[in-house]
Scaffold this motif. Structure first.
Motif, PDB file in Angstrom:
ATOM      1  N   ALA A  56     -13.704 -42.551 -33.784  1.00 49.55           N
ATOM      2  CA  ALA A  56     -14.709 -42.802 -32.755  1.00 49.55           C
ATOM      3  C   ALA A  56     -14.676 -41.705 -31.706  1.00 49.55           C
ATOM      4  N   GLY A  57     -15.849 -41.360 -31.209  1.00 51.26           N
ATOM      5  CA  GLY A  57     -15.963 -40.388 -30.135  1.00 51.26           C
ATOM      6  C   GLY A  57     -16.737 -40.988 -28.979  1.00 51.26           C
ATOM      7  N   THR A  58     -17.692 -40.229 -28.454  1.00 50.89           N
ATOM      8  CA  THR A  58     -18.509 -40.697 -27.334  1.00 50.89           C
ATOM      9  C   THR A  58     -19.462 -41.792 -27.779  1.00 50.89           C
ATOM     10  N   ASP A  59     -19.618 -42.822 -26.953  1.00 48.74           N
ATOM     11  CA  ASP A  59     -20.616 -43.859 -27.205  1.00 48.74           C
ATOM     12  C   ASP A  59     -21.117 -44.344 -25.850  1.00 48.74           C
ATOM     13  N   GLU A  60     -22.336 -43.937 -25.493  1.00 50.16           N
ATOM     14  CA  GLU A  60     -22.854 -44.203 -24.153  1.00 50.16           C
ATOM     15  C   GLU A  60     -24.322 -44.566 -24.228  1.00 50.16           C
ATOM     16  N   ALA A  61     -24.693 -45.657 -23.599  1.00 48.39           N
ATOM     17  CA  ALA A  61     -26.097 -46.031 -23.445  1.00 48.39           C
ATOM     18  C   ALA A  61     -26.303 -46.368 -21.976  1.00 48.39           C
ATOM     19  N   ASP A  62     -27.002 -45.490 -21.257  1.00 49.98           N
ATOM     20  CA  ASP A  62     -27.144 -45.633 -19.808  1.00 49.98           C
ATOM     21  C   ASP A  62     -28.616 -45.491 -19.414  1.00 49.98           C
ATOM     22  N   PRO A  63     -29.377 -46.593 -19.389  1.00 47.43           N
ATOM     23  CA  PRO A  63     -30.791 -46.514 -19.018  1.00 47.43           C
ATOM     24  C   PRO A  63     -31.009 -45.955 -17.618  1.00 47.43           C
ATOM     25  N   ARG A 104     -29.477 -43.585 -16.163  1.00 45.22           N
ATOM     26  CA  ARG A 104     -29.405 -42.120 -16.209  1.00 45.22           C
ATOM     27  C   ARG A 104     -30.287 -41.538 -17.297  1.00 45.22           C
ATOM     28  N   GLY A 105     -30.968 -42.412 -18.039  1.00 45.85           N
ATOM     29  CA  GLY A 105     -31.884 -41.934 -19.066  1.00 45.85           C
ATOM     30  C   GLY A 105     -31.201 -41.211 -20.202  1.00 45.85           C
ATOM     31  N   ARG A 106     -30.138 -41.783 -20.721  1.00 44.76           N
ATOM     32  CA  ARG A 106     -29.440 -41.100 -21.818  1.00 44.76           C
ATOM     33  C   ARG A 106     -28.764 -42.083 -22.759  1.00 44.76           C
ATOM     34  N   MET A 107     -28.739 -41.717 -24.026  1.00 45.89           N
ATOM     35  CA  MET A 107     -27.912 -42.352 -25.049  1.00 45.89           C
ATOM     36  C   MET A 107     -27.184 -41.247 -25.788  1.00 45.89           C
ATOM     37  N   ARG A 108     -25.890 -41.411 -25.942  1.00 45.03           N
ATOM     38  CA  ARG A 108     -25.087 -40.397 -26.625  1.00 45.03           C
ATOM     39  C   ARG A 108     -24.069 -41.100 -27.505  1.00 45.03           C
ATOM     40  N   CYS A 109     -24.027 -40.754 -28.779  1.00 39.64           N
ATOM     41  CA  CYS A 109     -22.982 -41.294 -29.649  1.00 39.64           C
ATOM     42  C   CYS A 109     -22.507 -40.201 -30.593  1.00 39.64           C
ATOM     43  N   HIS A 110     -21.214 -39.917 -30.526  1.00 40.19           N
ATOM     44  CA  HIS A 110     -20.600 -38.850 -31.303  1.00 40.19           C
ATOM     45  C   HIS A 110     -19.521 -39.424 -32.213  1.00 40.19           C
ATOM     46  N   VAL A 111     -19.463 -38.907 -33.421  1.00 39.14           N
ATOM     47  CA  VAL A 111     -18.379 -39.217 -34.348  1.00 39.14           C
ATOM     48  C   VAL A 111     -17.487 -37.985 -34.417  1.00 39.14           C
ATOM     49  N   ASN A 112     -16.186 -38.164 -34.219  1.00 40.67           N
ATOM     50  CA  ASN A 112     -15.253 -37.041 -34.139  1.00 40.67           C
ATOM     51  C   ASN A 112     -14.417 -36.904 -35.403  1.00 40.67           C
ATOM     52  N   ARG A 113     -13.850 -35.710 -35.566  1.00 43.28           N
ATOM     53  CA  ARG A 113     -12.834 -35.515 -36.602  1.00 43.28           C
ATOM     54  C   ARG A 113     -11.436 -35.438 -35.993  1.00 43.28           C
ATOM     55  N   ASP A 114     -11.365 -35.185 -34.667  1.00 38.19           N
ATOM     56  CA  ASP A 114     -10.117 -35.273 -33.927  1.00 38.19           C
ATOM     57  C   ASP A 114     -10.477 -35.565 -32.479  1.00 38.19           C
ATOM     58  N   ASP A 115      -9.519 -35.473 -31.603  1.00 41.19           N
ATOM     59  CA  ASP A 115      -9.765 -35.870 -30.218  1.00 41.19           C
ATOM     60  C   ASP A 115     -10.704 -34.934 -29.477  1.00 41.19           C
TER      61      ASP A 115
END
Length: 405
Positions: free
Chosen positions: A103-110, A112-123
């Protein structure tokens, strides 16, 4: 030497290759370490009975099956857990078939007008980044990152998807009717991007971008119409084939070429025409090709939205030396490319014609600036008619020299 629009794409792809090489090195190191640990067992003389050999083989098969099951369930888990559940496990498996994921970044912030979700291979390193923004500052940053210098639109998305791919991956640009206009009076937009390891645009990346855009439109209050889910098969994403100019279908992005007189191809071969996008894309694209070599001779593209002005001003400032002291923020023509402008639906529109060199000598181009200018004029007029644009302004008849060094 002038900066060609295609150079940005090459640099972006090189960055992705470097990321991929780094990933391969990490995987090779992990594999080597695993082999070192298993080495003595493989090199020792076998004294086991047939039963023990059979047992070891069975356990190995179970381990492999367990790892494969883990890989499959990884995609299932991330599809449920990230991006508010908007992604599909099958699309993640298509884009990340062999990765060890975390798991990486997972953000849903109306707010601030943004959704971000990242899948990582390391930290520290992601293998997939799906982001969506409606905040005007974020939107401008994302578009500036991907389109710092205008490039030809070489990727056709399935019908109904207002997007294209830049050097980093698919980009979808939509108007947000429910958000009104920003402080400058400009239409608010939703920009959705997908960055992943690898160089080639895949159906899975586009499907992830569409899923992300549809979810973000609802969660961020954009109000854009839902996008159709593109097909999973690769046939819909195959580069279109060249056709003779006379066969370019009317009403398509290349249809205007059927009604113009083209200069003679220096190679002596017939011209080919390739439509790269539909007429409703945020950046449309059509190219003229040399059928003898298969090379692209000229690229035509239409860019829509106020965000497109700055990339064109940057392009002309760094690549054109006005012979009459003219303003590089205006429509202008050089031996290599030209710019025309218009207003479409209340926002800026820019039209680009870029002529390619035939070989390594940049001065030996398929068409001269004087041959290119009337084609840019015809393309811009056709695009303006198709999209209801006004205030069309072509470049003047002056052909300005390129800025070198």
């Amino acid at each position: 030497m002038a900066t060609e629009p295609s150079r940005q794409q090459d640099q972006g792809q090189e960055r992705e290759r470097e990321r991929e090489r780094a990933q391969d090195q990490d995987q090779d190191q992990e594999r080597d370490e695993g082999q070192k640990g298993a080495g003595p067992a493989r090199t020792a003389k076998s004294t086991a009975t047939g039963f023990l050999v059979w047992t070891a083989a069975t356990l190995a098969m179970i381990a492999v099956a367990g790892f494969a099951t883990k890989q499959y369930w990884q995609h299932q888990w991330f599809a449920v857990s990230l991006c508010e559940g908007d992604l599909r496990a099958s699309d993640l498996a298509d884009v990340l078939p062999d990765q060890r994921l975390q798991a990486g970044t997972d953000e849903a912030d109306p707010n601030r007008g943004r959704m971000r979700c990242h899948v990582n291979r390391d930290d520290r390193h992601y293998v997939l980044a799906a982001d969506a923004y409606t905040d005007p500052a974020d939107v401008r940053r994302e578009l500036a990152l991907g389109f710092a210098i205008p490039v030809g639109a070489r990727w056709a998305f399935p019908t109904g998807i207002p997007g294209l791919a830049n050097a980093f991956g698919p980009v979808i640009i939509q108007d947000c009717p429910d958000l009104g206009r920003d402080a400058l009076g400009k239409k608010r937009k939703l920009v959705t991007t997908v960055h992943s390891m690898g160089d080639d645009l895949s159906p899975g990346q586009v499907r992830i971008a569409v899923s992300m855009a549809n979810g973000a439109s609802q969660r961020l209050g954009c109000g854009a119409d839902p996008l159709p889910t593109p097909p999973a098969g690769s046939d819909a994403y195959e580069p279109p084939s060249a056709v003779p100019p006379a066969e370019a279908a009317k009403g398509t992005v290349c249809g205007w070429l059927a009604g113009v007189t083209l200069p003679k191809n220096p190679s002596g071969a017939p011209w080919g025409v390739v439509p790269h996008t539909g007429t409703d894309a945020p950046v449309t694209g059509c190219s003229l090709t040399d059928t003898a070599s298969g090379k692209t001779a000229v690229e035509f593209s239409g860019w829509y939205g106020d965000w497109t002005d700055r990339p064109f001003e940057r392009l002309l400032t760094h690549n054109v030396s006005p012979s009459d002291g003219g303003d590089t923020r205006r429509p202008m023509m050089s031996e290599e490319f030209g710019r025309a402008t218009a207003r479409c639906d209340g926002e800026a529109a820019n039209f680009l014609a870029f002529g390619h060199a035939r070989g390594t000598d940049v001065s030996d181009r398929y068409l001269t600036g004087r041959q290119l200018r009337p084609l840019l004029d015809a393309f811009a007029k056709d695009q303006a008619e198709l999209r209801g644009c006004v205030d069309l302004e072509p470049p003047s008849a002056t052909i300005h020299p390129a800025r070198r060094g």
